[in-house]
Design an enzyme around this catalytic site. Structure first.
Site, PDB file in Angstrom:
ATOM      1  N   LYS A 164      33.961  25.881  52.723  1.00 58.12           N
ATOM      2  CA  LYS A 164      33.235  26.017  51.455  1.00 58.12           C
ATOM      3  C   LYS A 164      31.825  25.441  51.646  1.00 58.12           C
ATOM      4  CE  LYS A 164      37.128  24.307  49.918  1.00 58.12           C
ATOM      5  NZ  LYS A 164      38.296  23.832  49.197  1.00 58.12           N
ATOM      6  N   ASP A 200      45.218  21.256  48.162  1.00 51.18           N
ATOM      7  CA  ASP A 200      45.347  21.718  46.772  1.00 51.18           C
ATOM      8  C   ASP A 200      46.443  22.776  46.593  1.00 51.18           C
ATOM      9  OD1 ASP A 200      43.793  23.499  48.208  1.00 51.18           O
ATOM     10  OD2 ASP A 200      42.256  23.786  46.681  1.00 51.18           O
TER      11      ASP A 200
END
Ligand code: BGC
Length: 455
Positions: A164, A200
């Site tokens: 990211k 996550d």
């Protein structure tokens, strides 16, 4: 409308379709992708091929799914999406309470040193704990850290790569739990017991499993994309002996499917737009599957297609406002908003185009912009579906629930329906898609709860 205008708008529509055709994935290509993905998953799982594998399938050392009896106060940290969050979670049977605070992570921190990043995290944590007057309690903490980690246990995880927008120096190859503990100790003002580090996807799976015993897959379609699933313990060949229980039947595996596509595996579907995204990213040649799917890239992919159509004279009469030519100016949320306009109405679309400097746009141009958005988001939904269908086939069970979180899945108006339809087409098992209520927070508390009980 005059016949000549009608004819030319039909021609333009056809030419737009032609320009976008590589972004449309027929089922045979998706099936080929499924096969390749499973080959990669098997390489990641097997000890002999893991080191060289692209889809790493990391062992998470999470072996217990929640049973609803978890109790206590837990802290959770959540780093890896757009925001950084600190949470206090109280679990008591099927009751659950949560206090949380969101902190921005400025780009300077995302690209600074690891020490700066972890000092900032520890500072936010300390402020939060003191605000709640809990600084004198030793609180168990679950750390949701949403990047590829090579784990050696529940509280030991070495960063393999940043993804990211992150690229902090001095963290790759380091144990992230140790870095967090060191930063907390440098402050020396709060007492924290880090009980678990988790991805996550794992948080999402755990959080959904707390409500729904059938949850066996965790999926994120947000800033990044990834999935985890429940594997048989005996297939988790890379788990370090002594650090897990061979008697327990299950082990959660973090596939890290974002990396899929590296070394040419997905060249048969990669488009000129994907190449442009990759070349301009901070991690070229890496995370190619993720770049075709996730929120960090979806807006920019759409912008690149729109720019191409303008250059070909197929949109806005060939005139392009300056902002549509600028990298990053077409946000991913625009895709959801434009597709949210009811059929034949273009209110959101016109507002967004006005923000970009384009006014008085025709209905036909708006329709074409919407078409481009739908082509890009559909492809993302179909790629995710192929990945999930492949995992469902591998698990070979009916009634698996997929717990899902992430901004793209949550806010795109058709993502859920597109996935339901495509997964049903690609594999034979019954399944459910379930939106996670609070993936990372509650999930981290649940992992920490099980770990602290064991201690
Ligand atoms: C990371 C994963 C994470 C996913 C979703 C990816 O870039 O590598 O660890 O699960 O983003 O946040």
């Amino acid at each position: 409308m005059k016949t000549s205008t009608l004819l030319s708008s039909a021609l333009i529509k056809q030419e737009i379709r032609d320009a976008c055709k590589d972004l449309v994935l027929p089922d045979d290509q998706l099936r080929l992708l499924m096969q390749k993905f499973i080959d990669e998953v098997n390489k990641g799982l097997a000890k002999a091929t893991h080191d060289d594998a692209i889809v790493k399938c990391f062992t998470t050392y999470v072996q217990d799914l929640p049973d609803g009896t978890e109790k206590g106060n837990f802290l959770a940290l959540d780093l890896g999406g757009t925001n950084f969050r600190v949470l206090l979670i109280t679990l008591d049977g099927q009751n659950f309470d949560m206090k949380s605070k969101i902190y921005a992570i400025p780009q300077s921190l995302m690209l600074g040193t690891g020490t700066q990043l972890f000092d900032h995290i520890a500072q936010c944590l300390a402020l939060f704990v003191k605000d709640l007057k809990l600084q004198n309690e030793v609180l168990p903490l679950g750390f949701t850290f949403s990047f590829p980690l090579s784990q050696h246990g529940l509280t030991e995880g070495y960063l393999v790569r940043w993804t990211k927008g992150f690229n902090c120096s001095g963290v790759i190859g380091e144990d992230v739990v140790a870095l967090l503990e060191e930063a907390i100790n440098r402050r020396n003002d709060v007492k924290i017991d880090v009980c678990a580090i988790l991805n996550d996807t794992i948080g999402t799976l755990m959080s959904c499993a707390w409500k729904n015993q059938n949850c066996r897959i965790g999926l994120i379609v947000g800033t990044g994309s990834n999935a985890c699933y429940v594997e048989k313990t005996k297939n988790a060949q890379c788990a370090i002996p002594g650090n897990f229980s061979e008697k327990k039947p299950h082990m959660l595996i973090n596939t890290e499917w974002g990396a899929f596509g590296e070394r040419g595996v997905l060249d048969f579907i990669i488009t000129e737009f994907d190449r442009a995204i990759d070349e301009n990213s901070i991690n070229p040649t890496k995370q190619l599957f993720e770049k075709m799917i996730s929120g960090m890239y979806m807006g920019e992919l759409t912008r690149l297609v729109l720019e191409k159509l303008v250059n070909a004279g197929l949109l806005f009469g060939g005139k392009c406002p300056g902002d549509l030519r600028k990298r990053g100016k077409f946000f991913t949320k625009y895709v959801s908003e434009i597709e949210n306009d009811p059929k034949g109405r273009y209110t959101n679309c016109r507002e967004i185009l006005a923000e970009l400097g384009l006014r008085n746009v025709s209905d036909q141009d708006c329709e074409n912009v919407r078409y481009v958005c739908s082509i890009v988001s559909r492809r993302a939904a179909h790629l995710v579906s192929a990945g999930i269908a492949a995992l469902l086939n591998k698990m070979g069970e009916d009634n698996v629930t997929v717990g899902i979180d992430g901004s793209v899945y949550r806010f795109h108006p058709h993502f859920h329906d597109l996935m339901t339809a495509k997964i049903s087409e690609l594999q034979p098992y019954k399944f459910d898609l379930m939106l996670s209520e609070d993936g990372s927070g509650r999930g981290a508390a649940l992992v920490a709860a099980v770990a602290s009980q064991r201690r």
